[in-house]
Scaffold this motif. Structure first.
Motif, PDB file in Angstrom:
ATOM      1  N   VAL A   1       0.411  -1.001  -0.084  1.00  0.00           N
ATOM      2  CA  VAL A   1       0.318  -0.245  -0.121  1.00  0.00           C
ATOM      3  C   VAL A   1       0.764   1.047  -0.227  1.00  0.00           C
ATOM      4  O   VAL A   1       0.305   2.114  -0.571  1.00  0.00           O
ATOM      5  N   LEU A   2       2.010   1.805   0.843  1.00  0.00           N
ATOM      6  CA  LEU A   2       3.025   2.415   0.651  1.00  0.00           C
ATOM      7  C   LEU A   2       3.233   2.079  -0.310  1.00  0.00           C
ATOM      8  O   LEU A   2       3.654   3.749  -1.115  1.00  0.00           O
TER       9      LEU A   2
ATOM     10  N   HIS B   1      -6.217  14.306 -12.020  1.00  0.00           N
ATOM     11  CA  HIS B   1      -5.053  14.794 -10.924  1.00  0.00           C
ATOM     12  C   HIS B   1      -6.450  14.330  -9.286  1.00  0.00           C
ATOM     13  O   HIS B   1      -6.162  14.230  -8.417  1.00  0.00           O
ATOM     14  N   LEU B   2      -7.507  15.155  -9.414  1.00  0.00           N
ATOM     15  CA  LEU B   2      -8.247  14.754  -7.816  1.00  0.00           C
ATOM     16  C   LEU B   2      -8.894  14.115  -7.950  1.00  0.00           C
ATOM     17  O   LEU B   2      -8.494  13.236  -6.838  1.00  0.00           O
ATOM     18  N   VAL B   3      -8.758  12.937  -8.979  1.00  0.00           N
ATOM     19  CA  VAL B   3      -8.980  11.035  -8.902  1.00  0.00           C
ATOM     20  C   VAL B   3      -7.553  10.615  -8.057  1.00  0.00           C
ATOM     21  O   VAL B   3      -7.737  10.058  -6.826  1.00  0.00           O
ATOM     22  N   LEU B   4      -6.753  10.859  -8.456  1.00  0.00           N
ATOM     23  CA  LEU B   4      -5.292   9.738  -7.470  1.00  0.00           C
ATOM     24  C   LEU B   4      -5.362  10.397  -6.195  1.00  0.00           C
ATOM     25  O   LEU B   4      -4.772  10.134  -5.414  1.00  0.00           O
ATOM     26  N   GLY B   5      -5.586  12.159  -6.345  1.00  0.00           N
ATOM     27  CA  GLY B   5      -5.037  13.238  -5.076  1.00  0.00           C
ATOM     28  C   GLY B   5      -6.266  11.526  -3.691  1.00  0.00           C
ATOM     29  O   GLY B   5      -6.476  11.164  -2.835  1.00  0.00           O
ATOM     30  N   ILE B   6      -7.571  11.565  -4.215  1.00  0.00           N
ATOM     31  CA  ILE B   6      -8.251  11.302  -3.459  1.00  0.00           C
ATOM     32  C   ILE B   6      -7.765   9.707  -2.961  1.00  0.00           C
ATOM     33  O   ILE B   6      -8.388   9.364  -2.338  1.00  0.00           O
ATOM     34  N   THR B   7      -7.348   8.658  -4.231  1.00  0.00           N
ATOM     35  CA  THR B   7      -7.078   7.526  -4.673  1.00  0.00           C
ATOM     36  C   THR B   7      -5.785   7.351  -2.902  1.00  0.00           C
ATOM     37  O   THR B   7      -6.014   7.095  -2.361  1.00  0.00           O
ATOM     38  N   VAL B   8      -5.465   8.323  -3.593  1.00  0.00           N
ATOM     39  CA  VAL B   8      -3.764   8.641  -2.581  1.00  0.00           C
ATOM     40  C   VAL B   8      -4.433   8.705  -0.526  1.00  0.00           C
ATOM     41  O   VAL B   8      -4.195   8.354  -0.043  1.00  0.00           O
ATOM     42  N   ILE B   9      -5.426   9.459   0.012  1.00  0.00           N
ATOM     43  CA  ILE B   9      -6.386   9.954   0.876  1.00  0.00           C
ATOM     44  C   ILE B   9      -6.495   8.545   0.935  1.00  0.00           C
ATOM     45  O   ILE B   9      -6.424   7.783   2.148  1.00  0.00           O
ATOM     46  N   ILE B  10      -7.453   7.861   0.051  1.00  0.00           N
ATOM     47  CA  ILE B  10      -7.748   6.310   0.476  1.00  0.00           C
ATOM     48  C   ILE B  10      -7.096   5.354   0.924  1.00  0.00           C
ATOM     49  O   ILE B  10      -6.774   4.560   2.599  1.00  0.00           O
ATOM     50  N   LEU B  11      -5.965   5.245   0.458  1.00  0.00           N
ATOM     51  CA  LEU B  11      -4.679   4.598   0.788  1.00  0.00           C
ATOM     52  C   LEU B  11      -4.171   4.953   2.210  1.00  0.00           C
ATOM     53  O   LEU B  11      -3.671   4.259   2.816  1.00  0.00           O
ATOM     54  N   ALA B  12      -3.680   6.342   2.148  1.00  0.00           N
ATOM     55  CA  ALA B  12      -3.074   6.403   3.424  1.00  0.00           C
ATOM     56  C   ALA B  12      -4.141   6.131   4.761  1.00  0.00           C
ATOM     57  O   ALA B  12      -3.436   5.694   5.870  1.00  0.00           O
ATOM     58  N   VAL B  13      -5.127   6.299   4.769  1.00  0.00           N
ATOM     59  CA  VAL B  13      -5.946   5.897   5.309  1.00  0.00           C
ATOM     60  C   VAL B  13      -6.133   4.006   5.834  1.00  0.00           C
ATOM     61  O   VAL B  13      -5.733   3.263   6.753  1.00  0.00           O
ATOM     62  N   ILE B  14      -5.780   3.273   4.270  1.00  0.00           N
ATOM     63  CA  ILE B  14      -6.033   1.866   4.490  1.00  0.00           C
ATOM     64  C   ILE B  14      -4.515   1.242   5.278  1.00  0.00           C
ATOM     65  O   ILE B  14      -4.326   0.999   5.845  1.00  0.00           O
ATOM     66  N   LEU B  15      -3.788   2.001   4.640  1.00  0.00           N
ATOM     67  CA  LEU B  15      -1.876   2.106   5.522  1.00  0.00           C
ATOM     68  C   LEU B  15      -2.029   2.381   7.289  1.00  0.00           C
ATOM     69  O   LEU B  15      -0.869   1.902   7.686  1.00  0.00           O
TER      70      LEU B  15
END
Length: 169
Positions: A91-92, A149-163
């Motif tokens: 995930v990281l 850019h927006l979709v990738l940014g939101i995906t990064v936030i979701i991955l940060a929560v999962i991480l």
């Protein structure tokens, strides 16, 4: 003391993410629709002015994200070798790849698309059918990359929560 620094760094990291992604959402869902009735050249000109005003905020957020991200990783260097064999490491890794993609898209938007659009909407540029088509193409390209850019940014936030959840367990 280390716990306090970690908390401050994490808070700044979160604030920078909210600022970066929040400003994208504001631009996409409030500013862009409000400008649609002005016509393409005028809307793009105003959008470029707004982007220039947001630029220090964007670069500041990016700098804070990089510094606090490096701080977070450097505090766990000893865990990284074992981490990459676990789901949290995967995930990281994906999160860092997407962050790199976000930075590349941002640089492309700022240093390629923005100058192209500025040239097209310049009052000295002849306003003919070919110009209108070029403005439409450039606008569609900018719109595509803004949404990406927006979709990738939101995906990064979701991955940060999962991480965060994976690292806590």
């Amino acid at each position: 003391m280390e716990q306090i620094l970690h908390s401050i760094s994490g808070s700044l990291h979160f604030l920078a993410v909210v600022t970066w992604i929040g400003s994208m959402m504001y631009s996409m869902f409030a500013v862009a629709p409000a400008l649609k009735h002005l016509g393409t050249p005028r809307a793009h000109a105003i959008n470029m002015i707004a982007a220039r005003r947001f630029s220090p905020l964007t670069w500041g957020s990016l700098a804070v994200l990089i510094v606090t991200g490096i701080y977070a990783v450097s505090g766990n260097v000893d865990k990284l070798s074992t981490l990459f064999g676990q789901p949290a490491g995967i995930v990281l890794f994906v999160k860092l790849l997407l962050v790199a993609a976000l930075i590349v898209i941002l640089l492309y938007q700022i240093y390629t698309l923005s100058p192209q659009m500025k040239k097209l909407i310049n009052p000295a540029t002849p306003k003919d059918q070919e110009n209108a088509l070029e403005i439409a193409r450039a606008g569609n390209t900018a719109n595509f990359w803004s949404w990406t850019h927006l979709v990738l940014g939101i995906t990064v936030i979701i991955l940060a929560v999962i991480l965060a959840e994976l690292l806590e367990s």
